[in-house]
Every structure is written in structure tokens, then in C-alpha cells.
Design an enzyme around this catalytic site. Structure first.
Site, PDB file in Angstrom:
ATOM      1  N   CYS A   1      49.035  25.451  34.438  1.00 12.37           N
ATOM      2  CA  CYS A   1      48.088  24.953  35.434  1.00 12.37           C
ATOM      3  C   CYS A   1      47.717  25.982  36.493  1.00 12.37           C
ATOM      4  O   CYS A   1      46.704  25.816  37.179  1.00 12.37           O
ATOM      5  CB  CYS A   1      48.638  23.699  36.108  1.00 12.37           C
ATOM      6  SG  CYS A   1      48.862  22.312  34.978  1.00 12.37           S
TER       7      CYS A   1
ATOM      8  N   HIS B   1      41.243  17.849  36.586  1.00 12.19           N
ATOM      9  CA  HIS B   1      42.143  18.996  36.481  1.00 12.19           C
ATOM     10  C   HIS B   1      42.001  19.637  35.104  1.00 12.19           C
ATOM     11  O   HIS B   1      42.773  19.325  34.186  1.00 12.19           O
ATOM     12  CB  HIS B   1      43.574  18.520  36.713  1.00 12.19           C
ATOM     13  CG  HIS B   1      44.627  19.580  36.569  1.00 12.19           C
ATOM     14  ND1 HIS B   1      44.394  20.924  36.777  1.00 12.19           N
ATOM     15  CD2 HIS B   1      45.949  19.480  36.231  1.00 12.19           C
ATOM     16  CE1 HIS B   1      45.498  21.601  36.572  1.00 12.19           C
ATOM     17  NE2 HIS B   1      46.456  20.751  36.237  1.00 12.19           N
TER      18      HIS B   1
ATOM     19  N   CYS C   1      51.749  22.898  41.140  1.00  9.46           N
ATOM     20  CA  CYS C   1      52.957  22.908  40.314  1.00  9.46           C
ATOM     21  C   CYS C   1      52.569  23.357  38.914  1.00  9.46           C
ATOM     22  O   CYS C   1      51.395  23.355  38.543  1.00  9.46           O
ATOM     23  CB  CYS C   1      53.598  21.526  40.285  1.00  9.46           C
ATOM     24  SG  CYS C   1      52.530  20.203  39.657  1.00  9.46           S
TER      25      CYS C   1
ATOM     26  N   GLY D   1      53.880  23.426  34.649  1.00 10.78           N
ATOM     27  CA  GLY D   1      54.752  22.937  33.594  1.00 10.78           C
ATOM     28  C   GLY D   1      55.884  23.892  33.281  1.00 10.78           C
ATOM     29  O   GLY D   1      55.734  25.114  33.395  1.00 10.78           O
TER      30      GLY D   1
END
Length: 398
Positions: A93, A353, A384, A386
Site C-alpha cells: 500500500c 484505495h 499502514c 501489509g
């Protein structure tokens, strides 16, 4: 020995963000990328594109239609000279903001005077969020401390909600606010300057065996829900745990989109006579336990502030990616972030997103805010990541 020099953002743009299987369902991610690359270059009239040192593109799932080094393919489709190289980077991300940091560092080290950072992601073309072929290492399941690597992101949000005691009611209220802020921003035209509209061409059967082309101009983010209400959000069932609190309504939307950022050294800024928008200040990444990956910004933000010689109170605008309301609230409470400064125009719960593109997209949002509002001196993009990481990049209006 060369000294570290400043890197400046001189232009930034993005596509509107589409819902998964929405207005961009038939649009390829490399075409979205080519679109924003052309657009960001066009924002600097007279730019010699052959001077671009590299095009660094974030993509969280670089396979299938967005594989084969989508950065290089996208820049060639954009009509940039074939002497311009391209590389695809993946930090899930944070891939988009990682691309911005990597491009800035090339300039800071004196290895280039002009760079492009970008991100592209189509969650419509991917058959599932984890890509075409999931093949986890069996060793992950040999030690309990590694189990979190295999957790779905929604389950990690449940873990954060439990550990940081974030209630369902608070998550839904946060989700409602995200939609309300985004809808208000769209109504006020705040995204207009950062969006380069995209024309979607759809081919449909016509009379007598002909093919008819229908064109649709897409210039507005598709995700925000004007009809969002606490009552509706409260009726949604938990998605990831039977007795959980994380729902489709208080989670980020799966989306399609792309963004691009043009950076220059001071020498290039003077040579082209452009007025920079912002100076790249600092960037940091940090690791956290994979099963509570959502708290990553708690570790990354202080590091980025320290690297930039700043205090948290100096931040005027914070784009905190709303992967889930649970983790966003946990981060905000742990760091005591000012809610008025966090996602003033809404976040990923409303705006979507598109994974690896989000960092570049939200950088464009901050650049637009800095141009619109002179009181915004320092802005930050953070999220944040993954498998248990956080990232934060800071910019200073000039």
C-alpha cells in the site's frame, strides 16, 4: 564529494478514483499510468522529456495487466522518449509514496535533475486482491509468530480494534465522517485541480454488424457515498470475524486509479523557470508485528518527523490512508493526531484505495491543498502496509 541537495515537487496529478468494477472496469492500469504520465509532463511547458532520469512507479500487485514492468510500458505508451528508463517498485500500500521518496532521493544524491514518481493499480482487472496465484511459504505456519503474515488485512484490523479497544460505533462514526468530508470536498471543487479527467471508450454492437464507440468523461471520484448514514452503517454485518466490528462500510474501498508526481533539483527548477510547489522533507518506513499491521504509522511517523527535524505539531495536513477505520483511529489516538488535520477532504473509506497508487494520489492531494491554502506549510502522507509495516513521507510548501 557531493552534498545532499533539495528535491522539489513541481507538478502532480491523478485520475479520478473508480470503484472496483466501476467506471474504469474496462480500463487497463498501464493506460491509466500513461495518462497521468503524459499529464504531469504537460504541466511543465517546454520540459525536455529526455532529461527525465527515471520513472519510478508503485504497484502493489505487479502482475497480469499491470505486470511486465508496468513503469516502462506505461512511459512508452505515454510517448516519452525511449531513452527514459522505468522501474516498478512494490511496498504494497505504500508503493506510491515509496516511489516519490525514491525519486526524490535520486535528485538529492545528485544522480538526476528530473524524475517522475507514480503509482497505478486496477483492482478490477485483478481476479482477487491477492493476485493471480497465491502461494504462501509453508514455513509461515511453522511458528505462531509468523501466522500474521498469512492473515487477511481485515483480520488484522479486527486484531487492532480488539487490542486498541476501538468500538464498532466509533468505527462507523469515522466512516461517516470520511464520506461527509469527501462529498463536501467534491461539492466545493477541491479535487478539480489535482484530477486529470479520463475519457473511457466503450465499444458496443451497432446496427448492421457495426461497432459503436461510447465515450464517457470521468472527472470525479466515484466512491464517496452522499447517502451514508449511521443507521445504514450500523446494519452492515462484520466481514472478517463473526463477532467482529470491521464491515464493508468502515473499511477502504477496492478501487482503480493512478497518480504521478514530477520532481526536480534546484538547478532544473531554475533552468525551466518553474515555481515548485513543495520540497521533499523526509521519508521513513518501520516494521510492526504482521498481525497488527494497521498500526504501522505509529512507528513510521515519529521517525519521519525526526529525520525532517520537525515536531508533530508542525504538521498542518495529514493524509492518513484509511485502510480501516479501526487502524486509523488506533493510530490517531496513540499518536494524539489532531482529527481536524487528518484527512480534511475524506480518506480511503470514501475516496477509495487503489493500493500501490494511493501514495502518489494522496501526494497530489497535498500538493493541491498547499496551492489552495497558504496556511498549509507541512503535509504528510502515511499509511499502514501489509505484512506489518508503516510509511510516512513529509513535504514542505515553498
Amino acid at each position: 564529494m557531493k552534498q545532499i541537495q533539495d528535491a522539489y515537487i513541481v507538478a502532480a496529478t491523478r485520475t479520478p478514483v473508480a470503484k472496483r468494477n466501476g467506471m474504469f472496469r474496462s480500463v487497463r492500469p498501464d493506460d491509466m499510468l500513461a495518462h497521468v504520465l503524459r499529464a504531469v509532463v504537460d504541466k511543465v511547458p517546454g520540459l525536455d522529456a529526455s532529461e527525465i532520469g527515471d520513472v519510478i512507479v508503485g504497484c502493489a500487485m505487479p502482475e497480469a495487466e499491470q505486470g511486465m514492468n508496468v513503469a516502462r510500458i506505461g512511459l512508452l505508451l505515454a510517448g516519452l522518449p525511449d531513452t527514459v528508463p522505468g522501474v516498478t517498485t512494490n511496498r504494497f500500500c505504500a508503493s506510491g509514496v515509496q516511489a516519490v521518496a525514491d525519486a526524490a532521493n535520486q535528485i538529492r544524491l545528485g544522480q538526476a535533475d528530473v524524475m517522475i514518481a507514480a503509482g497505478t493499480e486496477s483492482m478490477s482487472v485483478m481476479p482477487q486482491i491477492m493476485g493471480n496465484k497465491v502461494s504462501l511459504n509453508p514455513a509461515i505456519f511453522a511458528k505462531e509468530e509468523n501466522f500474521g503474515i498469512a492473515f487477511g488485512m481485515g483480520l488484522t484490523a479486527e486484531k487492532v480494534a480488539e487490542q486498541w479497544k476501538v468500538s464498532r460505533e466509533d468505527q462507523d462514526a469515522f466512516a461517516l465522517q470520511s464520506n461527509q468530508r469527501a462529498c463536501a470536498a467534491i461539492a466545493a471543487g477541491h479535487f478539480k485541480d489535482e484530477i486529470t479527467p479520463y475519457t473511457v471508450r466503450t465499444h458496443v454492437p451497432g446496427e448492421g454488424g457495426t461497432v459503436r464507440v461510447i465515450e464517457s468523461l470521468c472527472d470525479t471520484d466515484e466512491g464517496p457515498r452522499a447517502d451514508a448514514a449511521i443507521e445504514k452503517l450500523a446494519k452492515l454485518r462484520p466481514v472478517f470475524a463473526a463477532r467482529g466490528s470491521v464491515t464493508a462500510g468502515n473499511s477502504s474501498q477496492m478501487s482503480d486509479g493512478a497518480g504521478a508526481v514530477l520532481l526536480m533539483s534546484e538547478a532544473a527548477v531554475k533552468r525551466y523557470g518553474v515555481t515548485p510547489i513543495a520540497r521533499f522533507v523526509s521519508f521513513s518506513v518501520a516494521g510492526v508485528p504482521p498481525h497488527i499491521m494497521g498500526i504501522g504509522p505509529i512507528e513510521a511517523i515519529p521517525r519521519a518527523l525526526k529525520a525532517g527535524g520537525l515536531t508533530q505539531s508542525q504538521l498542518d495536513w495529514i493524509e492518513l490512508n484509511e485502510a480501516f477505520a479501526a487502524q486509523s483511529l488506533a493510530v490517531m489516538r496513540q499518536l494524539d493526531l489532531d482529527p481536524a488535520k487528518v484527512n480534511p477532504l475524506g480518506g480511503a473509506i470514501a475516496l477509495g484505495h487503489p493500493l500501490g497508487a494511493t501514495g502518489a494520489i494522496r501526494t497530489a492531494t497535498i500538493m493541491s491543498a498547499m496551492q489552495r491554502d497558504s496556511s498549509v506549510k507541512y503535509g504528510m502522507v502515511t499509511m499502514c502496509i501489509g505484512t506489518g509495516m508503516g510509511a510516512a513521507g513529509i513535504f514542505e510548501r515553498v
